[in-house]
Design an enzyme around this catalytic site. Structure first.
Site, PDB file in Angstrom:
ATOM      1  N   HIS A  43       1.465  26.935 -16.325  1.00  0.00           N
ATOM      2  CA  HIS A  43       1.632  28.559 -15.514  1.00  0.00           C
ATOM      3  C   HIS A  43       2.426  30.211 -16.137  1.00  0.00           C
ATOM      4  O   HIS A  43       2.174  31.313 -16.109  1.00  0.00           O
ATOM      5  CB  HIS A  43       3.494  28.507 -14.455  1.00  0.00           C
ATOM      6  CG  HIS A  43       3.637  27.108 -13.029  1.00  0.00           C
ATOM      7  ND1 HIS A  43       3.486  26.349 -13.460  1.00  0.00           N
ATOM      8  CD2 HIS A  43       2.266  27.623 -11.868  1.00  0.00           C
ATOM      9  CE1 HIS A  43       3.433  25.590 -12.182  1.00  0.00           C
ATOM     10  NE2 HIS A  43       2.247  26.508 -11.124  1.00  0.00           N
ATOM     11  N   LYS A  49      -7.341  24.877 -14.401  1.00  0.00           N
ATOM     12  CA  LYS A  49      -6.992  23.219 -14.450  1.00  0.00           C
ATOM     13  C   LYS A  49      -7.819  23.149 -12.448  1.00  0.00           C
ATOM     14  O   LYS A  49      -8.948  22.711 -11.938  1.00  0.00           O
ATOM     15  CB  LYS A  49      -5.543  22.941 -13.537  1.00  0.00           C
ATOM     16  CG  LYS A  49      -5.437  21.085 -13.209  1.00  0.00           C
ATOM     17  CD  LYS A  49      -4.426  20.524 -13.812  1.00  0.00           C
ATOM     18  CE  LYS A  49      -3.078  21.859 -12.597  1.00  0.00           C
ATOM     19  NZ  LYS A  49      -3.405  20.220 -11.476  1.00  0.00           N
ATOM     20  N   GLY A  54      -5.253  29.612 -12.857  1.00  0.00           N
ATOM     21  CA  GLY A  54      -5.782  28.548 -13.920  1.00  0.00           C
ATOM     22  C   GLY A  54      -7.191  27.304 -13.957  1.00  0.00           C
ATOM     23  O   GLY A  54      -7.268  27.557 -12.820  1.00  0.00           O
TER      24      GLY A  54
END
Lengths: 283, 283
Positions: free
Chosen positions: A37, A149, A147
């Protein structure tokens, strides 16, 4: 750093800054912030005059049997990290101020949200697109950082932005890993030491898949996925899915596929982890 | 007056004006403008620094057997009226620039959109909320003006704005009628002289229903609707629906109902007309 608890406060702040000609970058999170983050906040900091971090464990993106109630929270630590990384404002609402009791409007992406996590978590992406649309309308960002991910989430959000013409540029931030290779996730906090060690297999099988797919192309997919599943199960992982899809359409790869998204969701104990990699099969 | 044909042009115009601190009012229309639309532009003109009128016959709000292809169009006349009423910009895109071939995101209101026109035109309101969300993201209005002839649409849009936190104030504009009582509609152009005369019954039965419902309250609804339907059929109208619902929830009225929406959709020939009135049954 400002802390807002209600949608009205955030929107007033965003509107007055927009009218004054300032640009805004939003980092939407569910809190329990980690270095992944923080990297998003750093990227946002470089993009815009103002950085707003939202911290909201969004109930409508959790299924009835999922981990909404035990999702980890630590607002003090989150606020400290936001300050350190130069955020101008944190938006941390309670669910009751985000959703009216008779809320009846959803935003739904109906194609890219269907496979992978969408198939395993019905309603998840509808919850994500609905809350992100709300956050965009409240924070009025010029940029929003997500992100990689959550690769499928990134695709779904980009599609929503394109289809609904949100005046927001979506910025994709690289996946951040521990030294071991384990992808950073707030849910890693659920893992025992043993599970955490075993979970390293996820990045290892993704790393091994890359050269095999670059060499063998789309035809190699079934064999590569078999090896990946075998290795994951040997390490004690319970497979939710391990798949390789066309990275643009999330459809079954074909002769025209230029790049693959190899994505997986695997349980270690009761903890569901996701990870992925992009592989260019045509260069 | 500016005329924009692409989403990118409109959004650039809106963004630069917002950043300069100017307020924007949007009047979304499907074109073939009449005095009802002009009244919306006049209201918008009083609200904001800039008035944008959108003219777009939105294909996704029409059902497969509806009148998309024959919907009346007259851009030159529309542009003239917009200029006369002081609009600053007209947005008139072709469907191809509004929807990508692989568009896959919808905005759906799931409660107020269900009865009345929602029940008779499946998918209609999903098309409306999706295009209005797009128009809001493109024109970035502080105000958007909608007419009360489409009473259910107004409720659905207000709910969408609340639920998704759009930074837009929805302004409701009074229904405009011909001297005969017929509600103004672009679809009145379809009517023969005879049908137009017969269609006057719609405003007459709504007018007659008001005192009967004020006197008799919620209990009087079934009898009042029966009389309305009988009169409409006597005038040659083919009833799609004639209903009286709680004007806030669009649910079946009950003892707590304070105001009623009496709404109808009726065919004269092949032309489907809608009309409505609000009745305060508790004062």
């Amino acid at each position: 750093m400002e802390i807002f608890r209600t949608p009205a406060e955030l929107q007033a702040y965003a509107l007055s800054n927009k009218r004054a000609g300032r640009t805004i970058a939003l980092v939407p999170t569910m809190g329990y912030l980690h270095a992944g983050h923080c990297s998003l906040i750093d990227i946002a900091r470089q993009k815009a005059d103002l950085v707003i971090v939202s911290i909201f464990v969004n109930p409508i993106q959790f299924g009835p049997s999922e981990d909404l109630d035990k999702y980890p929270r630590d607002f003090e630590h989150d606020a400290k990290l936001c300050t350190e990384h130069g955020a101008d404002a944190v938006f941390a609402p309670e669910p009751g101020v985000m959703y009216a009791p008779d809320a009846s409007t959803v935003v739904e992406e109906q194609k890219l949200s269907r496979p992978l996590c969408g198939a395993r978590r019905p309603g998840h992406f509808r919850g994500v697109t609905t809350v992100v649309a709300k956050l965009f309308n409240l924070a009025l960002p010029d940029y929003a950082v997500f992100g990689m991910k959550d690769a499928q989430q990134l695709l779904v959000i980009r599609r929503m932005v394109r289809d609904l013409n949100f005046p927001v540029e979506i910025v994709a931030a690289p996946l951040i890993r521990e030294h071991s290779g384990l992808a950073l996730s707030s849910r890693n906090a659920y893992l025992t030491a043993d599970e955490k060690e075993r979970a390293v297999i996820l990045s290892r099988v993704l790393d091994a898949a890359r050269p095999a797919l670059i060499a063998g192309g789309v035809e190699a997919i079934p064999a590569v996925l078999e090896v990946m599943k075998h290795e994951i199960e040997k390490a004690g992982g319970r497979i939710d899915y391990v798949e390789a899809l066309d990275a643009s359409t999330l459809e079954t790869p074909n002769a025209k596929t230029a790049d693959l998204l190899v994505a997986l969701a695997v349980y270690f104990g009761n903890t569901r982890l996701i990870d992925n990699t992009l592989v260019w099969v045509k260069q």
